[in-house]
Scaffold this motif. Structure first.
Motif, PDB file in Angstrom:
ATOM      1  N   THR A 136     -10.751  -4.586  -4.140  1.00  0.00           N
ATOM      2  CA  THR A 136      -9.773  -3.404  -4.504  1.00  0.00           C
ATOM      3  C   THR A 136     -10.412  -2.317  -5.330  1.00  0.00           C
ATOM      4  O   THR A 136      -9.796  -1.527  -6.025  1.00  0.00           O
ATOM      5  CB  THR A 136      -8.672  -4.148  -5.382  1.00  0.00           C
ATOM      6  N   GLY A 137     -11.827  -2.253  -5.444  1.00  0.00           N
ATOM      7  CA  GLY A 137     -12.345  -1.407  -5.944  1.00  0.00           C
ATOM      8  C   GLY A 137     -12.049  -1.197  -7.672  1.00  0.00           C
ATOM      9  O   GLY A 137     -11.738  -2.296  -8.208  1.00  0.00           O
ATOM     10  N   HIS A 162      -7.706   0.192  -5.842  1.00  0.00           N
ATOM     11  CA  HIS A 162      -8.762   1.512  -5.166  1.00  0.00           C
ATOM     12  C   HIS A 162      -8.403   2.600  -6.045  1.00  0.00           C
ATOM     13  O   HIS A 162      -8.529   3.769  -5.587  1.00  0.00           O
ATOM     14  CB  HIS A 162      -7.720   1.578  -3.601  1.00  0.00           C
ATOM     15  N   ALA A 203     -11.376   0.212   1.210  1.00  0.00           N
ATOM     16  CA  ALA A 203     -10.298   0.836   1.451  1.00  0.00           C
ATOM     17  C   ALA A 203     -10.674   1.968   2.656  1.00  0.00           C
ATOM     18  O   ALA A 203     -11.708   2.693   2.506  1.00  0.00           O
ATOM     19  CB  ALA A 203      -9.624   1.801   0.259  1.00  0.00           C
ATOM     20  N   ASP A 222       0.927  -1.140  -0.019  1.00  0.00           N
ATOM     21  CA  ASP A 222      -0.094  -0.039   0.025  1.00  0.00           C
ATOM     22  C   ASP A 222       0.942   1.474  -0.021  1.00  0.00           C
ATOM     23  O   ASP A 222       1.739   1.340   0.773  1.00  0.00           O
ATOM     24  CB  ASP A 222      -0.965   0.012   1.219  1.00  0.00           C
ATOM     25  N   ALA A 261     -10.229   5.585  -3.252  1.00  0.00           N
ATOM     26  CA  ALA A 261     -10.652   4.824  -2.000  1.00  0.00           C
ATOM     27  C   ALA A 261     -11.543   3.825  -2.249  1.00  0.00           C
ATOM     28  O   ALA A 261     -12.340   3.637  -1.392  1.00  0.00           O
ATOM     29  CB  ALA A 261     -10.663   5.742  -0.598  1.00  0.00           C
ATOM     30  N   THR A 262     -11.637   3.531  -3.353  1.00  0.00           N
ATOM     31  CA  THR A 262     -13.012   2.561  -3.801  1.00  0.00           C
ATOM     32  C   THR A 262     -12.504   1.096  -3.328  1.00  0.00           C
ATOM     33  O   THR A 262     -11.253   0.814  -2.816  1.00  0.00           O
ATOM     34  CB  THR A 262     -12.923   2.581  -5.365  1.00  0.00           C
ATOM     35  N   THR A 309     -10.011  -1.254 -10.418  1.00  0.00           N
ATOM     36  CA  THR A 309      -8.740  -2.242 -10.320  1.00  0.00           C
ATOM     37  C   THR A 309      -8.168  -2.195 -11.817  1.00  0.00           C
ATOM     38  O   THR A 309      -8.972  -2.399 -12.941  1.00  0.00           O
ATOM     39  CB  THR A 309      -8.773  -3.497  -9.886  1.00  0.00           C
TER      40      THR A 309
END
Length: 343
Positions: free
Chosen positions: A262-263, A280, A307, A236, A303-304, A265
């Motif tokens: 991980t939103g 994210h 996160a 991260d 921050a999707t 990606t």
């Protein structure tokens, strides 16, 4: 001077010898008239070596032709062979040699040519790796002459950190719908990671996709609200919302979609089973199938997914293995892409 009856030619990775039998049984006395030794085929009978010069010249020419330089093999790592690290296997052979084949433990290797006679392949060590791992190679020269290599790579010990956090319950407690979606994402990613494309996209060293503080190391054992979670499968990197995320290496976009964990990606396929993941993201800027260059912008920090704040989740995969992407950037691939590689 004195000649051996047998001359062994060839050495190195093949460990195989070619024996030339010279028409000489032993050196005889020195003839004062010609200043050269005689050699005896039959005890007591001597022949002037001048008469053998054409034969000896031919033998020396053949020996130079047969004793080609053996292939060289190197195993490179950032700091010893550590669990979860990417290793670089280098084979230097004669010009126009065929690509090697081999295995690192049970892991098949995929070599690609980076210079005349120089081939590279990645190899990975799982997080629980220990002891030694066997490297076995088969190589062929330009004329098809075979050579083999067998080496034991010693795996160094590595400790992974532990992170304890208090987070909102939604980051720990998943509904059945959430678990089903996450499982579907895993299956989808596994299908992608099973692909094998040529390694032609790799054009130099890997770069860090975002400059920033490392907020979570690879392999970190995380405990959320006193509940143990899976080891962290990436690195991260803290970043401001909307900061640009660049491709660590050239490749083809294998996935550009919203995943549960991980939103937004992006997954890049770099060839030979090597992939990097960028998670994210607030925005994805590349479509599936696009060929990107190292440093090309893939998306923006967000921050999707699951996160707690803006950051980039950066991962690396070699086939089924999840590996530390920082071990990639530590490898000096460019040194082997020059005509005279530095070791």
């Amino acid at each position: 001077m004195r000649f051996m009856e047998q001359i062994e030619l060839g050495h190195g990775a093949s460990d195989k010898k070619c024996i030339l039998i010279l028409p000489i049984c032993g050196a005889g006395p020195l003839d004062s008239r010609v200043g050269m030794p005689y050699t005896s085929f039959v005890p007591g009978k001597f022949v002037n070596l001048k008469r053998l010069m054409p034969v000896m010249t031919l033998v020396l020419i053949l020996s130079g032709w047969l004793a080609a330089e053996p292939p060289e093999v190197f195993v490179k790592a950032r700091s010893g062979a550590l669990p979860s690290d990417m290793l670089l296997v280098v084979v230097r052979h004669e010009d126009n040699a065929r690509p090697p084949v081999g295995r690192f433990g049970a892991q098949p290797l995929c070599f690609w040519r980076v210079a005349s006679g120089t081939f590279l392949s990645f190899a990975g060590l799982e997080q629980r790796a220990s002891g030694t791992r066997s490297l076995e190679l088969e190589m062929w020269g330009a004329d098809g002459a075979p050579a083999s290599w067998d080496q034991e790579v010693v795996i160094e010990p590595r400790k992974f950190p532990v992170q304890r956090l208090r987070v909102a319950p939604r980051y720990v407690e998943f509904s059945q719908e959430d678990e089903d979606r996450a499982a579907d994402d895993v299956d989808r990613l596994h299908d992608i990671y099973a692909r094998r494309t040529p390694g032609d996209f790799i054009s130099g060293n890997f770069r860090v996709p975002l400059k920033g503080r490392i907020s979570a190391e690879f392999g970190m054992h995380r405990v959320f609200n006193n509940v143990p979670m899976s080891p962290h499968g990436g690195v991260d990197i803290a970043g401001r919302q909307g900061a640009m995320v660049a491709a660590a290496q050239g490749g083809i976009v294998a996935l550009a979609d919203d995943l549960f964990l991980t939103g937004n990606t992006v997954v890049l396929d770099h060839g030979c089973g090597l992939f990097t993941l960028y998670g994210h993201l607030s925005t994805i800027l590349v479509p599936v199938g696009a060929v990107v260059r190292r440093g090309e912008i893939l998306g923006l920090v967000g921050a999707t997914g699951r996160a707690t704040g803006p950051h980039l989740h950066w991962g690396a995969r070699l086939g089924k293995l999840s590996l530390d992407p920082q071990s990639l950037t530590a490898l000096n691939l460019e040194a082997w892409m020059r005509p005279e590689p530095d070791q």
